[in-house]
Design an enzyme around this catalytic site. Structure first.
Site, PDB file in Angstrom:
ATOM      1  CE  LYS A  15     -39.737  -2.736  29.101  1.00 60.12           C
ATOM      2  NZ  LYS A  15     -38.768  -3.532  29.878  1.00 60.12           N
ATOM      3  CB  SER A  56     -43.851  -7.286  56.045  1.00 56.94           C
ATOM      4  OG  SER A  56     -44.068  -7.682  54.731  1.00 56.94           O
TER       5      SER A  56
END
Length: 290
Positions: A172, A120
């Protein structure tokens, strides 16, 4: 026995008293010794090949990038071995290291060595090396992106805890843990994950000269052995660190290769700092390459 302990204590007290009374002189002597005495068994001969080590989760790239840029700037350094044993980590620091390697490999031979796990973000860091050599027992790949979160709303209900929130902006509260994510929120997170994954695959394809249309063969979070990674083009060859160092020596064309040797205390403090950073980031980063 008591008499012996008293003598030891008396010697320690005398030593401390001398240091207190002659503190400046003691510091000066230590500084001069540090300045002029050879370090380890390297003597006074400067090294011309540099080994830089990346180990553990990638949470902060500052130290590694500084070492890579310093090796690029130093005229005495003719080649670099970048040894990686990392399962990945946060996106931004992985990208910082990758592009530091790119800058370095453009001016000096840079061989990347997969010492254990190079997955990764650990693999992202490696892609721009001039060559990638992997230990036969290493694990390579896992080219993917992940975002994780918890839904502890049922636990909060049992305990009798409720959250109160005031926010502006539709997204949000994306990723909060006090409730199940809505489909709209999940789609927003998918957008971020998809964009980051596309960047990852594009950079790997460009750096390794692979076909991005065939990314399902080498990306898609596949995990490979060294031999399998070589077949799909993620690495160039298989060998141990000895082989990787020899390759750096060959590419750098130095007549008398001299490698740097890391100070044991520096090594200890780096590992200590890495462990501390790992504990400090037990809460997952927003988006991770791992």
């Amino acid at each position: 026995m008591m008499e012996f302990i008293k003598k030891i204590g008396s010697c320690m007290v005398t030593g401390l008293k001398f240091i207190q009374e002659h503190f400046k002189a003691t510091v000066l002597v230590l500084f001069v010794l540090w300045l002029f005495l050879p370090s380890g068994d390297e003597g006074i001969t400067p090294h011309n090949l540099q080994k830089i080590i990346l180990t553990g989760p990638i949470l902060d790239a500052t130290s590694i990038v500084e070492q890579l840029d310093e090796a690029r700037e130093k005229k005495d350094i003719k080649g670099v071995l970048f040894s990686i044993d990392s399962p990945g980590g946060a996106v931004a620091p992985s990208v910082e290291i990758a592009y530091a390697i790119k800058r370095l490999s453009e001016v000096k031979p840079t061989v990347v060595y997969a010492a254990g796990i190079m997955a990764s973000g650990g693999y992202y860091s490696a892609i721009w090396g001039n060559e990638i050599i992997a230990n036969p027992g290493s694990m390579i790949g896992s080219i993917g992106v992940i975002m994780q979160g918890a839904d502890i709303s049922e636990l909060m209900e049992k305990v009798g805890v409720k959250t109160q929130t005031v926010h502006a902006g539709t997204y949000k509260q994306v990723g909060t843990f006090d409730r199940k994510w809505s489909e709209v929120e999940r789609a927003e997170l998918d957008k971020v994950i998809g964009g980051t994954y596309a960047m990852f695959v594009t950079d790997v394809a460009r750096a390794r000269k692979l076909d991005p249309n065939l990314s399902s063969n080498y990306a898609d979070a596949h995990i490979f052995t060294a031999a399998q990674a070589q077949k799909v083009g993620l690495i160039d060859s298989i060998g141990v660190e000895f082989d990787a160092k020899k390759r750096v020596e060959t590419l750098s064309k130095v007549a008398e290769p001299i490698w740097n040797k890391e100070d044991p205390m520096d090594k200890f403090f780096k590992r200590f700092a890495a462990e501390g950073a790992s504990l400090a980031h037990m809460y997952f980063p927003p988006v991770s390459l791992q």
